[in-house]
Enzyme design. Structure first.
Site, PDB file in Angstrom:
ATOM      1  N   ASP A 197      74.314  17.173  22.329  1.00 12.10           N
ATOM      2  CA  ASP A 197      75.453  17.316  23.217  1.00 12.10           C
ATOM      3  C   ASP A 197      75.630  16.085  24.100  1.00 12.10           C
ATOM      4  O   ASP A 197      74.726  15.250  24.242  1.00 12.10           O
ATOM      5  CB  ASP A 197      75.271  18.543  24.122  1.00 12.10           C
ATOM      6  CG  ASP A 197      75.597  19.843  23.403  1.00 12.10           C
ATOM      7  OD1 ASP A 197      76.157  19.790  22.304  1.00 12.10           O
ATOM      8  OD2 ASP A 197      75.298  20.907  23.976  1.00 12.10           O
ATOM      9  N   LYS A 206      80.975  17.901  23.643  1.00 10.52           N
ATOM     10  CA  LYS A 206      82.253  18.507  23.990  1.00 10.52           C
ATOM     11  C   LYS A 206      82.415  18.375  25.501  1.00 10.52           C
ATOM     12  O   LYS A 206      81.655  18.948  26.269  1.00 10.52           O
ATOM     13  CB  LYS A 206      82.299  19.978  23.582  1.00 10.52           C
ATOM     14  CG  LYS A 206      82.172  20.214  22.087  1.00 10.52           C
ATOM     15  CD  LYS A 206      82.198  21.675  21.738  1.00 10.52           C
ATOM     16  CE  LYS A 206      83.553  22.299  21.917  1.00 10.52           C
ATOM     17  NZ  LYS A 206      84.582  21.773  21.000  1.00 10.52           N
ATOM     18  N   MET A 263      80.679  24.582  35.121  1.00  7.45           N
ATOM     19  CA  MET A 263      81.994  24.098  34.684  1.00  7.45           C
ATOM     20  C   MET A 263      83.115  24.621  35.579  1.00  7.45           C
ATOM     21  O   MET A 263      84.152  25.083  35.110  1.00  7.45           O
ATOM     22  CB  MET A 263      82.236  24.501  33.220  1.00  7.45           C
ATOM     23  CG  MET A 263      81.210  23.922  32.262  1.00  7.45           C
ATOM     24  SD  MET A 263      81.255  24.636  30.595  1.00  7.45           S
ATOM     25  CE  MET A 263      80.451  26.224  30.861  1.00  7.45           C
TER      26      MET A 263
END
Length: 276
Positions: free
Chosen positions: A42, A64, A179
């Site tokens: 990641d 991502k 997030m």
């Protein structure tokens, strides 16, 4: 590594790399890095963690990041299948813990669907480890007996409607958000509307556990404005609750770097006459 499992050809290991500091890797994670043929990693995996890989391992980026071009989740999952079918020892290295907002469950289900053997290696999730490096415990006997972990955006990138914001606001003294920076204004306004005090402590821990770690202490009511002034950017862990006050006494990393002595008792716990 003696006593640790052999990484067999054609297998996939879904491994948590922790929040950033390579020292937070588990022995199983290091063992996987030393044996893997291919490491699909990641964006948030620290370069120091990847440096522990064996010299012959092929590194494949599968990061991502919100708002930026990135591979589709289904394509990443199928790539793991293809590599395993080529007889590779495939390490899927994910920031934090693969099963905590890490899409590890989706990838594992794809492996099951295609008959690929796999192993899950948990990692230190940023919502606990990142806050610990900021001197903020997620639980403290004088502040809370429960905590809620949630994500600030769903698969489409918008604030999740599926979260019972009223229930979270009323029922969770400490809220840890992954997030959440993109929608921080909407989230804080929602929590205040559901009854949280605008003066409640809040903190942002950016690039947690790395040399670039930055911490902003603020309140629910001032968070959006203070964040804009500070100019901080993701990745970040966001926490709301009285435990944020503990940072005044428990900022061990800041004390070590600045030569400070920590002597305060932010919650006044020692004045309550409670036995240990």
């Amino acid at each position: 590594m003696d006593g640790l499992p052999c990484f067999e050809a054609g297998h996939v290991w879904l491994v948590g790399a922790g929040p950033g500091d390579p020292g937070l890797l588990t022995l199983h994670a290091v063992n996987a890095l030393k044996q893997a043929d291919v490491i699909v990693h990641d964006a948030l995996v620290n370069a120091g963690c990847l440096a522990l890989a064996n010299a012959d391992a092929v590194l494949e980026y599968a990061g991502k990041r919100g708002g930026k071009p990135s591979p589709k989740q289904r394509d990443i999952s199928l790539r793991l299948v293809d590599l395993a079918r080529e007889g590779k020892r495939v390490l899927r290295l994910k920031g934090g813990d693969p099963f905590v907002f890490g899409r590890g469950g989706e990838e594992a289900l794809t492996l099951v669907e295609h008959g690929i053997p796999f192993r899950i290696v948990p990692g230190v999730t940023a919502g606990i480890g990142g806050l610990a490096y900021a001197g903020i415990p997620v639980t403290h006997r004088d502040a809370n007996h429960n905590v809620t972990f949630l994500t600030g955006h769903d698969a489409t990138g918008v604030m999740p409607d599926a979260i019972d914001w009223a229930g979270v606001a009323r029922g969770s003294p400490v809220i840890v958000m992954y997030m959440a920076m993109k929608h921080v204004g909407t989230i804080t306004a929602r929590l205040i509307a559901e009854g949280r005090s605008p003066d409640e402590p809040m903190a942002f821990v950016c690039n947690a556990t790395t040399a670039q770690q930055q911490v902003l202490e603020t309140t629910l009511g001032r968070a959006e404005e203070d964040l804009a002034v500070a100019g901080l950017s993701p990745p970040a862990i966001v926490v709301v609750g009285e435990v944020v006050r503990m940072r005044a006494a428990l900022d061990w990393l800041g004390a070590a770097e600045q030569g400070r002595v920590l002597r305060t008792d932010p919650l006044g716990s020692r004045t309550k006459g409670r036995s240990a």
